[in-house]
Design a protein around this motif. Structure first.
Motif, PDB file in Angstrom:
ATOM      1  N   ILE A 173       0.846  -1.207   0.000  1.00 28.58           N
ATOM      2  CA  ILE A 173       0.000   0.000   0.000  1.00 28.58           C
ATOM      3  C   ILE A 173       0.873   1.246   0.000  1.00 28.58           C
ATOM      4  CG2 ILE A 173      -1.674   1.316   1.370  1.00 28.58           C
ATOM      5  CD1 ILE A 173      -2.670  -1.408   2.444  1.00 28.58           C
ATOM      6  N   SER A 230       0.632   5.865  -0.832  1.00 28.70           N
ATOM      7  CA  SER A 230      -0.147   7.061  -1.137  1.00 28.70           C
ATOM      8  C   SER A 230       0.668   7.930  -2.082  1.00 28.70           C
ATOM      9  CB  SER A 230      -0.435   7.868   0.130  1.00 28.70           C
ATOM     10  OG  SER A 230      -1.240   7.130   1.001  1.00 28.70           O
ATOM     11  N   CYS A 236      -5.687   8.974  -6.996  1.00 31.68           N
ATOM     12  CA  CYS A 236      -6.861   8.984  -6.095  1.00 31.68           C
ATOM     13  C   CYS A 236      -6.744  10.055  -5.013  1.00 31.68           C
ATOM     14  CB  CYS A 236      -7.083   7.603  -5.485  1.00 31.68           C
ATOM     15  SG  CYS A 236      -7.514   6.352  -6.687  1.00 31.68           S
ATOM     16  N   LYS A 267      -5.237   9.183  -1.547  1.00 28.90           N
ATOM     17  CA  LYS A 267      -5.746   8.113  -0.685  1.00 28.90           C
ATOM     18  C   LYS A 267      -4.817   6.917  -0.762  1.00 28.90           C
ATOM     19  CE  LYS A 267     -10.708   8.934  -0.930  1.00 28.90           C
ATOM     20  NZ  LYS A 267     -11.991   8.301  -1.273  1.00 28.90           N
ATOM     21  N   PRO A 268      -4.680   6.155   0.323  1.00 29.89           N
ATOM     22  CA  PRO A 268      -3.862   4.945   0.263  1.00 29.89           C
ATOM     23  C   PRO A 268      -4.503   3.931  -0.690  1.00 29.89           C
ATOM     24  CG  PRO A 268      -4.844   5.210   2.447  1.00 29.89           C
ATOM     25  CD  PRO A 268      -5.230   6.388   1.648  1.00 29.89           C
ATOM     26  N   VAL A 269      -3.683   3.413  -1.599  1.00 35.10           N
ATOM     27  CA  VAL A 269      -4.146   2.447  -2.599  1.00 35.10           C
ATOM     28  C   VAL A 269      -3.208   1.247  -2.629  1.00 35.10           C
ATOM     29  CG1 VAL A 269      -5.204   4.202  -4.085  1.00 35.10           C
ATOM     30  CG2 VAL A 269      -2.842   3.516  -4.498  1.00 35.10           C
ATOM     31  N   ARG A 289      -5.528   1.541  -8.766  1.00 35.94           N
ATOM     32  CA  ARG A 289      -6.243   2.702  -8.247  1.00 35.94           C
ATOM     33  C   ARG A 289      -7.315   2.239  -7.269  1.00 35.94           C
ATOM     34  NH1 ARG A 289      -5.436   7.569 -10.748  1.00 35.94           N
ATOM     35  NH2 ARG A 289      -4.044   7.499 -12.539  1.00 35.94           N
ATOM     36  N   SER A 319      -8.501   1.863  -3.754  1.00 37.91           N
ATOM     37  CA  SER A 319      -8.163   2.424  -2.449  1.00 37.91           C
ATOM     38  C   SER A 319      -8.485   1.448  -1.324  1.00 37.91           C
ATOM     39  CB  SER A 319      -8.914   3.746  -2.224  1.00 37.91           C
ATOM     40  OG  SER A 319     -10.280   3.511  -2.003  1.00 37.91           O
ATOM     41  N   VAL A 320      -7.774   1.618  -0.236  1.00 34.37           N
ATOM     42  CA  VAL A 320      -8.017   0.829   0.966  1.00 34.37           C
ATOM     43  C   VAL A 320      -9.464   1.026   1.410  1.00 34.37           C
ATOM     44  CG1 VAL A 320      -7.426   0.590   3.408  1.00 34.37           C
ATOM     45  CG2 VAL A 320      -5.609   0.828   1.699  1.00 34.37           C
ATOM     46  N   ASP A 321      -9.936   2.271   1.400  1.00 31.89           N
ATOM     47  CA  ASP A 321     -11.320   2.547   1.808  1.00 31.89           C
ATOM     48  C   ASP A 321     -12.320   1.796   0.940  1.00 31.89           C
ATOM     49  OD1 ASP A 321     -10.406   4.259   3.763  1.00 31.89           O
ATOM     50  OD2 ASP A 321     -10.914   6.089   2.674  1.00 31.89           O
ATOM     51  N   PHE A 322     -12.107   1.804  -0.377  1.00 36.21           N
ATOM     52  CA  PHE A 322     -13.022   1.113  -1.289  1.00 36.21           C
ATOM     53  C   PHE A 322     -13.065  -0.373  -0.984  1.00 36.21           C
ATOM     54  CE2 PHE A 322     -13.415  -1.381  -5.232  1.00 36.21           C
ATOM     55  CZ  PHE A 322     -14.727  -1.076  -5.555  1.00 36.21           C
ATOM     56  N   ILE A 377      -4.501  -4.696   3.537  1.00 38.05           N
ATOM     57  CA  ILE A 377      -5.505  -3.666   3.831  1.00 38.05           C
ATOM     58  C   ILE A 377      -6.016  -3.796   5.258  1.00 38.05           C
ATOM     59  CG2 ILE A 377      -6.186  -3.333   1.423  1.00 38.05           C
ATOM     60  CD1 ILE A 377      -8.824  -4.762   2.113  1.00 38.05           C
TER      61      ILE A 377
END
Length: 67
Positions: free
Chosen positions: A7, A9, A14, A17-19, A24, A26-29, A58
């Motif tokens: 991971i 940034s 993005c 955001k951390p990916v 592309r 993202s950790v959040d996604f 993640i």
């Protein structure tokens, strides 16, 4: 688990955001997919560029940065 291997940034990707490196995604996604009930198999089947190591990363990232 050293999540930094998987991971990163970058302000150009993005909006910083951390990916997962090389994607592309993202950790959040990805965490959102799991929160919605997706299984590891579903994530890996739908995003073949990901590995089990990426998924472990993640969760390690979330533990270190969100909890």
């Amino acid at each position: 688990m050293e999540w930094q291997v998987h991971i990163h940034s970058d302000p150009k990707i993005c909006m910083g955001k951390p990916v997962i490196k090389g994607t592309r995604l993202s950790v959040d996604f990805l965490l959102g997919l799991f929160a919605s009930g997706w299984t590891e198999k579903q994530v890996l089947d739908n995003y073949p560029g990901l590995s089990k190591g990426n998924i472990q990363a993640i969760f390690a990232y979330a533990k270190e940065n969100y909890i």
